[in-house]
Design a protein around this motif. Sequence first.
Motif, PDB file in Angstrom:
ATOM      1  N   ASP A  89      26.518  -7.383 -21.539  1.00 20.36           N
ATOM      2  CA  ASP A  89      27.556  -7.145 -20.544  1.00 20.36           C
ATOM      3  C   ASP A  89      28.507  -8.328 -20.469  1.00 20.36           C
ATOM      4  O   ASP A  89      28.074  -9.489 -20.420  1.00 20.36           O
TER       5      ASP A  89
ATOM      6  N   HIS B  23      31.369  -8.031 -18.095  1.00 21.89           N
ATOM      7  CA  HIS B  23      31.604  -8.005 -16.659  1.00 21.89           C
ATOM      8  C   HIS B  23      31.118  -6.677 -16.097  1.00 21.89           C
ATOM      9  O   HIS B  23      31.122  -5.662 -16.794  1.00 21.89           O
ATOM     10  N   SER B  24      30.733  -6.682 -14.858  1.00 22.39           N
ATOM     11  CA  SER B  24      30.435  -5.461 -14.123  1.00 22.39           C
ATOM     12  C   SER B  24      31.571  -5.249 -13.129  1.00 22.39           C
ATOM     13  O   SER B  24      31.777  -6.062 -12.228  1.00 22.39           O
ATOM     14  N   LEU B  25      32.345  -4.179 -13.332  1.00 23.56           N
ATOM     15  CA  LEU B  25      33.527  -3.922 -12.509  1.00 23.56           C
ATOM     16  C   LEU B  25      33.105  -3.142 -11.271  1.00 23.56           C
ATOM     17  O   LEU B  25      32.866  -1.936 -11.339  1.00 23.56           O
TER      18      LEU B  25
ATOM     19  N   TRP C 232      42.016  -2.676 -13.542  1.00 26.18           N
ATOM     20  CA  TRP C 232      41.154  -3.847 -13.687  1.00 26.18           C
ATOM     21  C   TRP C 232      41.652  -4.770 -14.795  1.00 26.18           C
ATOM     22  O   TRP C 232      42.246  -4.318 -15.771  1.00 26.18           O
TER      23      TRP C 232
ATOM     24  N   THR D 144      38.377 -10.732 -16.639  1.00 25.92           N
ATOM     25  CA  THR D 144      37.941 -11.477 -15.455  1.00 25.92           C
ATOM     26  C   THR D 144      37.094 -10.633 -14.513  1.00 25.92           C
ATOM     27  O   THR D 144      36.399 -11.166 -13.642  1.00 25.92           O
ATOM     28  N   GLY D 145      37.182  -9.298 -14.659  1.00 20.99           N
ATOM     29  CA  GLY D 145      36.463  -8.404 -13.766  1.00 20.99           C
ATOM     30  C   GLY D 145      37.177  -8.168 -12.447  1.00 20.99           C
ATOM     31  O   GLY D 145      36.624  -7.538 -11.541  1.00 20.99           O
TER      32      GLY D 145
END
Length: 281
Positions: free
Chosen positions: A62, A64-66, A97, A101-102
């Motif tokens: 992963d 980023h987790s948005l 998004w 950077t998320g």
Amino acid sequence: MSDFLKRRRPTDAGGKDEPGAKKPKSGSQSGSQPGIPDPHLRNPGRSSLDTTPAPTDLPIKDLHSLQGHEGTVHFVRYSADGNYCLSGGADRSVRLWNPLTGMCIKKYDSHGKDVYGIAVPGGTNSTFASCGADKVVIVWDVGTGRPTRRFTGHHQRVNAIDYNADATVIFSASYDATVRAWDCRTTAKAPIQVLDEAKDSVEAVQVAGHEVLTGSVDGCIRIYDIRMGRITQDRVGHAVTSACFSGDRNCVLVSTLDSTIRLFDKENGELLSEYVNLMIP
């Protein structure tokens, strides 16, 4: 009814061929139907026809987790340049998004129900379109966050949308078993074309040049040649959940409710590969 000549290729269910239909090549396994590999010889997680080593450089970490949607996220789409992505969900919103950077840059609220599809035209980041369970297709201004056009006419939820190459026409696929084409250049509210050959919900639509690809729950993929006014129909045999052209437009990749992805030759309808129980090692 759309004014297209229909060309139906042989089905995988043993249906009769139309006169002059081009037959796909037979599979190499004994006892298999023409063009269909023997299911007993499938290698789970790999193409049933592929003997090459599994790739080891696939991204499995992963970045980023948005987070931000309230409820299920139904759809995510990257912008044409890959610098941004858009997501739509059960909270009736579309969110913009920065995937590096998320960070959520902007939220777009105008749909009355779940958002199921998003289309981004090539060559610009100033606009996009979305569709959903409220039966509406909305065109947005990215900067202001406001709708610039609303297209209504579908009788059920809209599952998927796509732009043509110059972003002048939007094609929308619906649970009402139709695909409708909307002219973005005029103020007309009626669609300029209705494609109604599907017998059940149309789950996927993609526009590539003068061809429109659709996939539907009736188990068929259809390619509309807008220039020639002709349909090519192939019966997959299972409810289609998504369909898209390959990068060179010579093949069609189809996913179905039997947990299988199939790769077809666009020209003759031959089944090239099947991917079952895909897993990343």
